[in-house]
Design a protein around this motif. Sequence first.
Motif, PDB file in Angstrom:
ATOM      1  N   ARG A   1      17.488  46.203  51.907  1.00 58.99           N
ATOM      2  CA  ARG A   1      16.418  45.278  51.532  1.00 58.99           C
ATOM      3  C   ARG A   1      15.741  44.877  52.844  1.00 58.99           C
ATOM      4  NH1 ARG A   1      19.555  41.623  49.009  1.00 58.99           N
ATOM      5  NH2 ARG A   1      19.135  42.260  46.877  1.00 58.99           N
TER       6      ARG A   1
ATOM      7  N   PRO B   1       9.827  48.293  42.343  1.00 57.59           N
ATOM      8  CA  PRO B   1      10.466  47.461  41.310  1.00 57.59           C
ATOM      9  C   PRO B   1      10.472  48.110  39.930  1.00 57.59           C
ATOM     10  CG  PRO B   1       9.120  46.093  42.727  1.00 57.59           C
ATOM     11  CD  PRO B   1       8.866  47.517  43.145  1.00 57.59           C
ATOM     12  N   ASP B   2       9.459  48.906  39.617  1.00 57.95           N
ATOM     13  CA  ASP B   2       9.425  49.567  38.310  1.00 57.95           C
ATOM     14  C   ASP B   2      10.436  50.706  38.204  1.00 57.95           C
ATOM     15  OD1 ASP B   2       7.501  47.906  37.297  1.00 57.95           O
ATOM     16  OD2 ASP B   2       5.841  49.160  37.970  1.00 57.95           O
TER      17      ASP B   2
ATOM     18  N   LEU C   1      13.596  50.259  39.115  1.00 54.97           N
ATOM     19  CA  LEU C   1      14.921  49.638  39.066  1.00 54.97           C
ATOM     20  C   LEU C   1      15.647  50.017  37.782  1.00 54.97           C
ATOM     21  CD1 LEU C   1      14.051  46.126  40.517  1.00 54.97           C
ATOM     22  CD2 LEU C   1      15.642  47.776  41.514  1.00 54.97           C
TER      23      LEU C   1
ATOM     24  N   ILE D   1      20.193  47.531  40.241  1.00 52.27           N
ATOM     25  CA  ILE D   1      20.262  46.065  40.277  1.00 52.27           C
ATOM     26  C   ILE D   1      21.650  45.615  40.719  1.00 52.27           C
ATOM     27  CG2 ILE D   1      20.215  43.985  38.839  1.00 52.27           C
ATOM     28  CD1 ILE D   1      18.022  45.425  37.158  1.00 52.27           C
ATOM     29  N   VAL D   2      22.675  46.296  40.214  1.00 57.58           N
ATOM     30  CA  VAL D   2      24.044  45.968  40.609  1.00 57.58           C
ATOM     31  C   VAL D   2      24.250  46.226  42.101  1.00 57.58           C
ATOM     32  CG1 VAL D   2      26.470  46.643  40.350  1.00 57.58           C
ATOM     33  CG2 VAL D   2      25.028  46.330  38.326  1.00 57.58           C
TER      34      VAL D   2
ATOM     35  N   TYR E   1      21.971  46.423  44.568  1.00 60.48           N
ATOM     36  CA  TYR E   1      21.240  45.480  45.420  1.00 60.48           C
ATOM     37  C   TYR E   1      21.850  44.086  45.320  1.00 60.48           C
ATOM     38  CZ  TYR E   1      17.791  48.900  46.728  1.00 60.48           C
ATOM     39  OH  TYR E   1      17.188  50.005  47.267  1.00 60.48           O
ATOM     40  N   GLY E   2      22.484  43.782  44.193  1.00 57.75           N
ATOM     41  CA  GLY E   2      23.183  42.514  44.082  1.00 57.75           C
ATOM     42  C   GLY E   2      24.378  42.439  45.020  1.00 57.75           C
ATOM     43  N   LYS E   3      25.006  43.590  45.247  1.00 56.22           N
ATOM     44  CA  LYS E   3      26.136  43.626  46.186  1.00 56.22           C
ATOM     45  C   LYS E   3      25.669  43.555  47.629  1.00 56.22           C
ATOM     46  CE  LYS E   3      29.102  46.564  43.279  1.00 56.22           C
ATOM     47  NZ  LYS E   3      29.679  47.918  43.182  1.00 56.22           N
TER      48      LYS E   3
ATOM     49  N   ARG F   1      21.978  39.579  51.694  1.00 59.22           N
ATOM     50  CA  ARG F   1      20.599  39.323  52.116  1.00 59.22           C
ATOM     51  C   ARG F   1      20.470  39.768  53.561  1.00 59.22           C
ATOM     52  NH1 ARG F   1      18.900  33.503  49.616  1.00 59.22           N
ATOM     53  NH2 ARG F   1      20.114  33.646  47.711  1.00 59.22           N
TER      54      ARG F   1
ATOM     55  N   TRP G   1      13.804  34.265  57.891  1.00 60.68           N
ATOM     56  CA  TRP G   1      12.783  34.004  56.891  1.00 60.68           C
ATOM     57  C   TRP G   1      12.150  32.650  57.153  1.00 60.68           C
ATOM     58  CZ3 TRP G   1      15.044  35.931  51.569  1.00 60.68           C
ATOM     59  CH2 TRP G   1      15.269  37.309  51.678  1.00 60.68           C
TER      60      TRP G   1
ATOM     61  N   LYS H   1       9.589  32.902  50.537  1.00 56.25           N
ATOM     62  CA  LYS H   1       9.767  34.284  50.084  1.00 56.25           C
ATOM     63  C   LYS H   1       8.497  34.847  49.456  1.00 56.25           C
ATOM     64  CE  LYS H   1      14.725  33.898  49.418  1.00 56.25           C
ATOM     65  NZ  LYS H   1      15.831  33.878  48.447  1.00 56.25           N
ATOM     66  N   ARG H   2       7.691  33.964  48.889  1.00 60.72           N
ATOM     67  CA  ARG H   2       6.468  34.459  48.266  1.00 60.72           C
ATOM     68  C   ARG H   2       5.483  35.010  49.298  1.00 60.72           C
ATOM     69  NH1 ARG H   2       5.500  33.012  42.931  1.00 60.72           N
ATOM     70  NH2 ARG H   2       7.119  31.705  42.007  1.00 60.72           N
TER      71      ARG H   2
ATOM     72  N   ILE I   1       9.041  41.918  50.685  1.00 62.39           N
ATOM     73  CA  ILE I   1      10.422  42.400  50.654  1.00 62.39           C
ATOM     74  C   ILE I   1      10.428  43.743  49.941  1.00 62.39           C
ATOM     75  CG2 ILE I   1      12.793  41.877  49.996  1.00 62.39           C
ATOM     76  CD1 ILE I   1      11.913  38.925  49.720  1.00 62.39           C
TER      77      ILE I   1
ATOM     78  N   LEU J   1      12.527  47.348  48.876  1.00 60.10           N
ATOM     79  CA  LEU J   1      13.840  47.949  48.655  1.00 60.10           C
ATOM     80  C   LEU J   1      13.804  49.417  49.083  1.00 60.10           C
ATOM     81  CD1 LEU J   1      14.642  46.533  45.094  1.00 60.10           C
ATOM     82  CD2 LEU J   1      15.135  45.511  47.326  1.00 60.10           C
TER      83      LEU J   1
ATOM     84  N   SER K   1       3.906  44.528  35.930  1.00 61.18           N
ATOM     85  CA  SER K   1       4.420  45.876  35.945  1.00 61.18           C
ATOM     86  C   SER K   1       4.208  46.549  34.595  1.00 61.18           C
ATOM     87  CB  SER K   1       5.915  45.839  36.282  1.00 61.18           C
ATOM     88  OG  SER K   1       6.595  45.046  35.351  1.00 61.18           O
TER      89      SER K   1
ATOM     90  N   GLN L   1      11.750  32.598  42.880  1.00 55.38           N
ATOM     91  CA  GLN L   1      11.795  32.434  44.336  1.00 55.38           C
ATOM     92  C   GLN L   1      10.786  33.324  45.059  1.00 55.38           C
ATOM     93  OE1 GLN L   1      13.646  30.318  46.350  1.00 55.38           O
ATOM     94  NE2 GLN L   1      14.071  29.279  44.410  1.00 55.38           N
ATOM     95  N   CYS L   2      10.811  34.620  44.766  1.00 55.63           N
ATOM     96  CA  CYS L   2       9.928  35.538  45.510  1.00 55.63           C
ATOM     97  C   CYS L   2       8.668  35.889  44.730  1.00 55.63           C
ATOM     98  CB  CYS L   2      10.671  36.812  45.910  1.00 55.63           C
ATOM     99  SG  CYS L   2      11.114  37.916  44.541  1.00 55.63           S
ATOM    100  N   GLY L   3       8.648  35.579  43.435  1.00 55.31           N
ATOM    101  CA  GLY L   3       7.452  35.833  42.643  1.00 55.31           C
ATOM    102  C   GLY L   3       7.320  37.259  42.153  1.00 55.31           C
TER     103      GLY L   3
ATOM    104  N   PHE M   1       9.013  42.401  37.098  1.00 52.66           N
ATOM    105  CA  PHE M   1       9.119  43.760  36.562  1.00 52.66           C
ATOM    106  C   PHE M   1       9.734  43.692  35.181  1.00 52.66           C
ATOM    107  CE2 PHE M   1      12.661  42.805  39.361  1.00 52.66           C
ATOM    108  CZ  PHE M   1      13.774  43.098  38.608  1.00 52.66           C
TER     109      PHE M   1
ATOM    110  N   MET N   1      19.452  45.599  31.951  1.00 51.74           N
ATOM    111  CA  MET N   1      18.936  45.160  33.246  1.00 51.74           C
ATOM    112  C   MET N   1      18.875  43.639  33.307  1.00 51.74           C
ATOM    113  SD  MET N   1      15.931  48.020  33.520  1.00 51.74           S
ATOM    114  CE  MET N   1      15.169  47.428  35.014  1.00 51.74           C
TER     115      MET N   1
ATOM    116  N   ALA O   1      22.231  42.378  34.112  1.00 54.67           N
ATOM    117  CA  ALA O   1      22.573  42.650  35.514  1.00 54.67           C
ATOM    118  C   ALA O   1      21.856  41.682  36.453  1.00 54.67           C
ATOM    119  CB  ALA O   1      22.215  44.098  35.862  1.00 54.67           C
TER     120      ALA O   1
ATOM    121  N   ARG P   1      23.787  39.364  38.931  1.00 55.18           N
ATOM    122  CA  ARG P   1      23.707  39.716  40.359  1.00 55.18           C
ATOM    123  C   ARG P   1      22.580  39.036  41.110  1.00 55.18           C
ATOM    124  NH1 ARG P   1      28.333  42.579  41.947  1.00 55.18           N
ATOM    125  NH2 ARG P   1      29.044  43.814  40.180  1.00 55.18           N
TER     126      ARG P   1
ATOM    127  N   PRO Q   1      17.061  41.432  42.349  1.00 56.86           N
ATOM    128  CA  PRO Q   1      17.349  42.552  43.246  1.00 56.86           C
ATOM    129  C   PRO Q   1      16.403  42.603  44.445  1.00 56.86           C
ATOM    130  CG  PRO Q   1      16.270  43.335  41.261  1.00 56.86           C
ATOM    131  CD  PRO Q   1      16.571  41.884  41.038  1.00 56.86           C
ATOM    132  N   ILE Q   2      15.252  41.975  44.320  1.00 54.72           N
ATOM    133  CA  ILE Q   2      14.285  42.017  45.419  1.00 54.72           C
ATOM    134  C   ILE Q   2      14.693  41.066  46.542  1.00 54.72           C
ATOM    135  CG2 ILE Q   2      11.849  41.848  46.048  1.00 54.72           C
ATOM    136  CD1 ILE Q   2      12.439  43.943  43.894  1.00 54.72           C
TER     137      ILE Q   2
END
Lengths: 153, 53
Positions: free
Chosen positions: A53, A98-99, A101, A106-107, A109-111, A114, A120, A124-125, A129, A131, B2, B16-18, B21, B27, B30, B34, B37-38
């Motif tokens: 990320r 993102p489309d 994903l 998702i799992v 990137y969750g692991k 950051r 930062w 965040k906006r 960011i 991937l 999206s 948070q990041c806006g 998707f 999903m 998840a 989690r 993911p971004i």
Amino acid sequence: MSLDQQTELSPDEIREVLSRHETGVLSLAKADEPYAIPISYGYDGESGRFYLRLVSTPESEKRQFLTSSPRARLVVHESNDGSYRSIIAEGTLERVDPDELTVERIVQYGKAKRPLFEIWGETKRDLDIQLFELDPETLGGRAVELDAAESDK
Amino acid sequence: MSATSPTDDYEFTCPQCGEGFAVNDGMRAAVLERGCPICGSPTSTEAFAPCSA
């Protein structure tokens, strides 16, 4: 130090080293201009893929090197009581939109932690960011064991 | 915004990041477990809106 003290790591040993760490140095290049940054990563030992990320701003130097699918090297290393290990992964850094994903992504990137090295200062906006995934074309590791007398020097 | 597919049930927008998707049920679960993911931020069910047909 004799050469026979340096050994190649097995695939299992490489997987263990990569799984117990979460930071490394990512190297990119543009023509003959190098660019290396400390990054944090997630690693899936089953697929062998790295999940990254990366944060950049339009003016940042990093953005200039994160063009579409850049070639990249990721170096992870550790040292402990005279034992030195390093892993080098090389391949193409693929951006994940993102489309694109999925549950699995998702799992993963969750692991992934950051970005530990990213500061930062903005909300965040206001940050971009992105991937990325690195599916290494080559992955190798080496270990060097120094004897006690030499490691005490 | 999206693109959505027939299998997408929700539109996720991270508070948070806006980033947003489309997601299906798997999903969505998840992301709730989690985080986004971004940006990695925790999320809640309020971040999901049903996709209009």
